[in-house]
Scaffold this motif. Structure first.
Motif, PDB file in Angstrom:
ATOM      1  N   THR A  53       3.910 -57.476  -5.460  1.00 40.35           N
ATOM      2  CA  THR A  53       2.589 -57.009  -5.875  1.00 40.35           C
ATOM      3  C   THR A  53       2.056 -57.884  -6.996  1.00 40.35           C
ATOM      4  O   THR A  53       2.770 -58.199  -7.954  1.00 40.35           O
ATOM      5  CB  THR A  53       2.651 -55.544  -6.342  1.00 40.35           C
ATOM      6  N   VAL A  54       0.801 -58.287  -6.871  1.00 38.65           N
ATOM      7  CA  VAL A  54       0.138 -59.082  -7.903  1.00 38.65           C
ATOM      8  C   VAL A  54      -0.928 -58.218  -8.578  1.00 38.65           C
ATOM      9  O   VAL A  54      -1.916 -57.835  -7.940  1.00 38.65           O
ATOM     10  CB  VAL A  54      -0.525 -60.336  -7.301  1.00 38.65           C
ATOM     11  N   PRO A  55      -0.773 -57.888  -9.863  1.00 37.93           N
ATOM     12  CA  PRO A  55      -1.835 -57.189 -10.583  1.00 37.93           C
ATOM     13  C   PRO A  55      -3.079 -58.085 -10.683  1.00 37.93           C
ATOM     14  O   PRO A  55      -2.969 -59.280 -10.938  1.00 37.93           O
ATOM     15  CB  PRO A  55      -1.229 -56.918 -11.961  1.00 37.93           C
ATOM     16  N   MET A  56      -4.249 -57.489 -10.472  1.00 32.86           N
ATOM     17  CA  MET A  56      -5.505 -58.248 -10.491  1.00 32.86           C
ATOM     18  C   MET A  56      -6.447 -57.721 -11.561  1.00 32.86           C
ATOM     19  O   MET A  56      -7.670 -57.745 -11.384  1.00 32.86           O
ATOM     20  CB  MET A  56      -6.150 -58.191  -9.107  1.00 32.86           C
ATOM     21  N   SER A  57      -5.893 -57.241 -12.677  1.00 35.85           N
ATOM     22  CA  SER A  57      -6.659 -56.682 -13.770  1.00 35.85           C
ATOM     23  C   SER A  57      -7.351 -55.393 -13.333  1.00 35.85           C
ATOM     24  O   SER A  57      -6.900 -54.719 -12.405  1.00 35.85           O
ATOM     25  CB  SER A  57      -7.672 -57.709 -14.305  1.00 35.85           C
ATOM     26  N   SER A  58      -8.427 -55.031 -14.010  1.00 39.57           N
ATOM     27  CA  SER A  58      -9.153 -53.795 -13.733  1.00 39.57           C
ATOM     28  C   SER A  58     -10.641 -54.089 -13.680  1.00 39.57           C
ATOM     29  O   SER A  58     -11.097 -55.137 -14.153  1.00 39.57           O
ATOM     30  CB  SER A  58      -8.876 -52.752 -14.828  1.00 39.57           C
ATOM     31  N   THR A  59     -11.388 -53.150 -13.122  1.00 39.64           N
ATOM     32  CA  THR A  59     -12.832 -53.346 -13.062  1.00 39.64           C
ATOM     33  C   THR A  59     -13.541 -52.009 -13.001  1.00 39.64           C
ATOM     34  O   THR A  59     -12.947 -50.975 -12.663  1.00 39.64           O
ATOM     35  CB  THR A  59     -13.224 -54.193 -11.838  1.00 39.64           C
ATOM     36  N   ALA A  60     -14.814 -52.034 -13.353  1.00 39.03           N
ATOM     37  CA  ALA A  60     -15.754 -50.946 -13.078  1.00 39.03           C
ATOM     38  C   ALA A  60     -16.929 -51.624 -12.389  1.00 39.03           C
ATOM     39  O   ALA A  60     -17.734 -52.312 -13.031  1.00 39.03           O
ATOM     40  CB  ALA A  60     -16.188 -50.248 -14.357  1.00 39.03           C
TER      41      ALA A  60
END
Length: 575
Positions: A501-508
């Motif tokens: 799994t590669v974390p891709m940060s967060s977003t709104a």
């Protein structure tokens, strides 16, 4: 935590304010800002004070203070401590010294050891805990210090705040960490992948900014001119010396230690400061800030510790938050400090979290972050679609060839430079070494609020590759704009697929009607990340490179924290 007291209850000597005005450059920059609150006080300035560090090294310090009618303003004012390795001039002098003194604070701006005229040798993390405590010890002896202390500042100025919070003095009543660092390893590396462009930008800032804006701008331009030469050198080790005008030993060391478990990084991370903190702490970041993920981690740790905290996330990069975003950042900071240092909560917002929602281009107040919504998988198809229909097997889906001699270029994203942010990815996605999977045009909006990740099933012919994965918003005109992304390293033997799994940060972000959700996958993003040689050699020392055939399998998925029940209408024949 050790126990300290403010000192014996003895009469304080009368403090007579000096006649110095803040530097002209600070006053001129102050005059250019708009949408800031009116000043409440004229400001006085005591420059060049000498504060002894823990080992006696002189830490050069400037003191800004409220004044009236040519003398000090009447009344007790809280103090803000701002410790910086970037000098005490522009922009720190007007942004922190001048602006906050105008609003009724003593402001102490101090150069970290080995920078800005301070004695000793700069080390990226090993001295800040002791030197911060020494600064507070000095404050206790000042006749104008009333025993109420706050801290504020961005980037490394956030790291020194976490250093003080490792053993918070009793006078510390509030912190505001703006786009702040707590883990140096994560600034320079991601899953063992060197954040090359960021490392070089940090090197220039740490080496030259404390010398003044002239030397800093000259060094920045020199790095820009030589960026391709430096980032494509074989070997990469030592290549930055030509762009820096000499070797930078500490930078070479941080680049040469890609393993987070290496003893070199012992004591570097100050994550534990947030795990036991009770000092009210406000956090500020931007969606394209290179330190956004560290801010989200800080928030999570503070919430778990039960610490009073707030979070503001704007449509900013690391630098634009302190430029275009400065009115919002300053207002948020001032409200928090007034509430916790001056007992005036009138300007605090009603909710703990405020985020700017991309696509919708609006601010949204939330009770917490992330919102309590499970991530939904979106699956790639051989036709280049992105669908919510799960595959029935894990067969190979599609392949591409990554050649480190012609690396996939980087474009925008969370960087420290002016090239950061959201960009049209259309030309990048036309490359043969970039996979693209696109959902159908949306008939109703889809909101993504929270972490994004890629669940990958990958095989290669060499067993060595990096995988860069990105979420994009494709508008009705076909332009593809990056929202968030991440990178991971594949280490396998043989050609069997590996799941990771590669974390891709967060977003709104709101994907509007007629827009499409796109998933982009490649073997790297250069020079943002150093090239993977493809053969197991180290990124710094490789002189030979091996092309890699990368195969994506059908059970891979893009994981999106959808906030609403709205879903795209599945389209059989739309890409």
């Amino acid at each position: 935590m050790t126990s300290r007291t403010h000192g014996p209850a003895v009469p304080r000597p009368t403090w007579v304010a000096p006649n110095g005005k803040p530097p002209l450059s600070a006053r001129m920059m102050r005059a250019t800002w708009r949408r800031l609150p009116a000043k409440l006080h004229e400001v006085g300035w005591e420059p060049g004070l000498v504060v002894p560090a823990a080992d006696g090294s002189p830490l050069i310090t400037d003191h800004y203070f409220p004044r009236a009618d040519g003398d000090r303003a009447q009344g007790d004012f809280p103090t803000l401590l701002v410790r910086s390795p970037y000098g005490r001039g522009l922009p720190w002098s007007p942004m922190y010294g001048l602006l906050f003194a105008e609003q009724g604070f003593h402001v102490v701006v101090q150069s970290c050891r080995g920078t800005g005229g301070s004695g000793g040798t700069f080390d990226y993390w090993r001295n800040e805990v002791a030197d911060g405590q020494a600064a507070v010890s000095w404050l206790r002896e000042q006749p104008w210090f009333n025993g109420t202390l706050g801290t504020v500042g961005p980037s490394y100025l956030g790291y020194v705040q976490w250093a003080l919070a490792a053993d918070p003095p009793p006078e510390l009543k509030a912190m505001v960490v703006q786009l702040g660092l707590h883990d140096p390893y994560a600034l320079f590396h991601a899953d063992g992948v060197l954040r090359l462009e960021t490392a070089l930008a940090v090197g220039v800032g740490m080496t030259y900014q404390h010398q003044g804006m002239g030397p800093f701008l000259k060094a920045t331009l020199r790095l820009q001119r030589r960026l391709r030469e430096v980032t494509t050198a074989k070997p990469l080790r030592g290549a930055s010396a030509s762009a820096f005008g000499g070797e930078v030993p500490w930078l070479d060391e941080v680049m040469a230690h890609p393993d987070a478990k290496d003893a070199y990084w012992n004591g570097a991370s100050l994550a534990q400061s947030a795990e036991r903190l009770s000092v009210p702490t406000a956090l500020i970041t931007g969606w394209h800030d290179a330190l956004a993920d560290q801010t989200f981690e800080q928030y999570d740790r503070l919430r778990q510790a039960g610490c009073e905290t707030s979070l503001l996330v704007g449509p900013w990069t690391h630098t634009s938050a302190l430029q275009q975003g400065w009115p919002e950042v300053f207002a948020e900071t001032l409200a928090w400090l007034r509430a916790h240092l001056g007992a005036d909560p009138s300007d605090l917002r009603p909710t703990r979290v405020r985020v700017h929602v991309g696509g919708e281009n609006a601010w949204r107040d939330l009770d917490d972050w992330p919102t309590a919504t499970a991530a939904s998988p979106w699956f790639p198809t051989a036709e280049g679609h992105l669908t919510q229909q799960a595959p029935t097997d894990s067969a190979p889906l599609t392949s591409f060839r990554y050649d480190p001699e012609d690396p996939t270029p980087s474009l925008g994203g969370p960087l420290l430079s002016r090239t950061a942010g959201s960009r049209d990815n259309s030309n990048l996605e036309a490359r043969e070494d970039v996979l693209v999977f696109t959902g159908p045009p949306l008939t109703e909006p889809v909101d993504i609020l929270g972490p994004v990740s890629a669940r990958l099933s990958i095989s290669t012919d060499t067993g060595h590759t990096d995988v860069f994965t990105r979420l994009c918003d494709v508008d009705p005109q076909g332009r593809s704009f990056n929202i968030c992304d991440g990178v991971g390293r594949l280490r396998t033997e043989g050609e069997e697929p590996s799941q990771f799994t590669v974390p891709m940060s967060s977003t709104a972000h709101r994907f509007g009607v007629g827009h499409r959700i796109r998933w982009q996958i490649s073997g790297g993003a250069h020079p943002r990340y150093a090239r993977n040689p493809g053969n197991g050699e180290s990124q710094l020392d490789a002189t030979t490179f091996t092309p890699v055939h990368i195969t994506l399998h059908t059970d891979s998925a893009l994981m999106l924290a959808t906030h609403t029940a709205v879903r795209a209408a599945e389209a059989e024949d739309t890409v």
